[in-house]
Write an enzyme that holds these catalytic residues in place. Structure first.
Site, mmCIF file in Angstrom:
data_model
loop_
_atom_site.group_PDB
_atom_site.id
_atom_site.type_symbol
_atom_site.label_atom_id
_atom_site.label_comp_id
_atom_site.label_asym_id
_atom_site.label_seq_id
_atom_site.Cartn_x
_atom_site.Cartn_y
_atom_site.Cartn_z
ATOM 1 N N CYS A 145 -60.011 43.852 29.527
ATOM 2 C CA CYS A 145 -59.431 43.153 28.361
ATOM 3 C C CYS A 145 -59.784 43.935 26.842
ATOM 4 O O CYS A 145 -60.637 44.628 26.848
ATOM 5 C CB CYS A 145 -60.525 41.866 28.244
ATOM 6 S SG CYS A 145 -60.234 40.814 26.865
ATOM 7 N N HIS A 198 -53.803 46.332 36.094
ATOM 8 C CA HIS A 198 -52.711 45.793 35.275
ATOM 9 C C HIS A 198 -51.991 46.965 34.844
ATOM 10 O O HIS A 198 -52.559 48.016 34.276
ATOM 11 C CB HIS A 198 -53.394 45.243 33.962
ATOM 12 C CG HIS A 198 -52.555 44.569 33.016
ATOM 13 N ND1 HIS A 198 -52.877 43.609 32.063
ATOM 14 C CD2 HIS A 198 -51.268 44.739 32.839
ATOM 15 C CE1 HIS A 198 -51.975 43.166 31.431
ATOM 16 N NE2 HIS A 198 -50.888 43.983 31.822
ATOM 17 N N ARG A 251 -49.476 34.378 33.190
ATOM 18 C CA ARG A 251 -49.018 33.195 32.365
ATOM 19 C C ARG A 251 -47.919 32.560 33.176
ATOM 20 O O ARG A 251 -47.698 31.295 32.985
ATOM 21 C CB ARG A 251 -48.133 33.955 31.150
ATOM 22 C CG ARG A 251 -49.466 34.329 29.994
ATOM 23 C CD ARG A 251 -48.871 35.098 29.022
ATOM 24 N NE ARG A 251 -48.652 36.383 29.460
ATOM 25 C CZ ARG A 251 -47.956 37.159 28.820
ATOM 26 N NH1 ARG A 251 -47.383 36.923 27.639
ATOM 27 N NH2 ARG A 251 -47.566 38.518 29.356
#
Length: 337
Positions: free
Chosen positions: A103, A174, A238
């Site tokens: 993050c 990621h 998402r």
């Protein structure tokens, strides 16, 4: 404590997982997603170790037994504190404990955790080792391919080697760098270019590690392609939140090979009604659940009416399951009653 899912089952579940997303993947969202798929691995929002250990905010660990398999994501950088938080997570019944090393938000950086830890691989390894030693659940890591001016070709293999030596066997990557200065968290999800190739390279090099890829996966077909290319798992964010029926509805059949019909959004709505009633009876408000349901009919005729009825009415005092049923009448082809 609820009986936990076996490690082998968690590994299978992680073929498809739903990313931890702040302000989104709360317990109501996770319960909703579970109605679509019995297999997909769900993640909590990031919970900071200081909040649990120093703040005593154990309410952050609340979840339903129906959510399993479900993982707790922790944020922190102190090995002892993370070990205590991991123990609390295991005692609360979570099936996996995940460390956030990805993050990029300013708030996370100021706490010296999240993506900034990509600059401190030895500390991350110490944190992982402490978490593993403190409790019986599997400890995993979610990281970036690098941050700022780091070279992923050098940094990422070194990171994975340190994770492995600490006892970690499953990692979610990621496939973007994080820019710690100059980009917002939202921009960090879109602006740095995706580099799936580096993720595939490290999988080839670290064949013993279970590696999932995250970032930019927009469809179930995208997920299948990544699995077919040799990765062990895919994490979707998402896209699964905004259109869960498309991502999760066919997942048990398409990703896990189960001989089951695809789960339809209208069936999930009906399955949510008893949950909503129980939530309201416990003093909750409809909008706390309904806000996660707005995308259920994305792409279908009547989706706009569904969203309008829910978004306008769910915050009103006394709103309950009847409003959800009224919203359902807006969707073409759905039999109501």
């Amino acid at each position: 404590m609820e009986e936990n899912v076996a490690k082998t089952d968690i590994s299978r579940a992680s073929r498809l997982s739903i990313a931890p997303m702040m302000d989104w993947t709360d317990r109501h969202c996770r319960f909703l997603h579970r109605q679509f798929s019995r297999n997909v691995l769900l993640y909590t929002e990031m919970v900071t170790a200081p909040a649990l250990v120093r703040g005593g905010a154990l309410y952050l660990l609340e979840h339903s037994p129906a959510e399993h398999p479900v993982a707790l994501q922790l944020g922190g950088s102190d090995p002892d504190e993370l070990a205590q938080a991991a123990r609390l997570g295991a005692e609360a019944g979570y099936d996996e404990i995940n460390l956030n090393v990805g993050c990029p938000s300013d708030r996370v950086q100021s706490g010296t955790f999240g993506a900034v830890l990509m600059k401190e691989p030895a500390l991350v390894a110490d944190c992982c080792a402490a978490m593993i030693a403190a409790q019986p659940r599997e400890v995993t890591v979610k990281c970036r391919i690098g941050v700022d001016d780091q070279d992923p070709e050098t940094v990422l293999p070194d990171f994975l080697d340190r994770f492995r030596q600490a006892g970690v066997t499953r990692v979610i990557i990621h496939a973007r760098k994080a820019w710690l200065q100059g980009l917002s968290p939202k921009e960090n999800r879109d602006v740095p270019p995706l580099d799936y190739d580096i993720v595939h390279k490290v999988k080839a090099r670290f064949g013993d590690l279970h590696i999932s890829v995250n970032g930019g996966i927009a469809t179930l077909e995208d997920a299948r392609a990544q699995l077919a290319a040799g990765l062990d798992g895919v994490m979707v964010g998402r896209a699964a939140y905004y259109n869960p029926a498309a991502i999760l509805g066919p997942a048990d059949r398409v990703i896990y090979g189960d001989d089951v019909p695809d789960r339809r959004a209208e069936d999930v709505v009906r399955a949510m009604l008893p949950y909503i009633e129980a939530h309201l009876a416990a003093g909750g408000r409809l909008h706390q659940v309904a806000r996660h349901m707005l995308g259920l009919f994305a792409g279908r005729s009547g989706a706009r009416g569904w969203r309008r009825v829910l978004s306008e009415g769910a915050t009103r005092p006394g709103a309950g399951p009847e409003l959800v049923e009224a919203a359902l009448t807006q969707v073409a082809g759905v039999q109501v009653g």
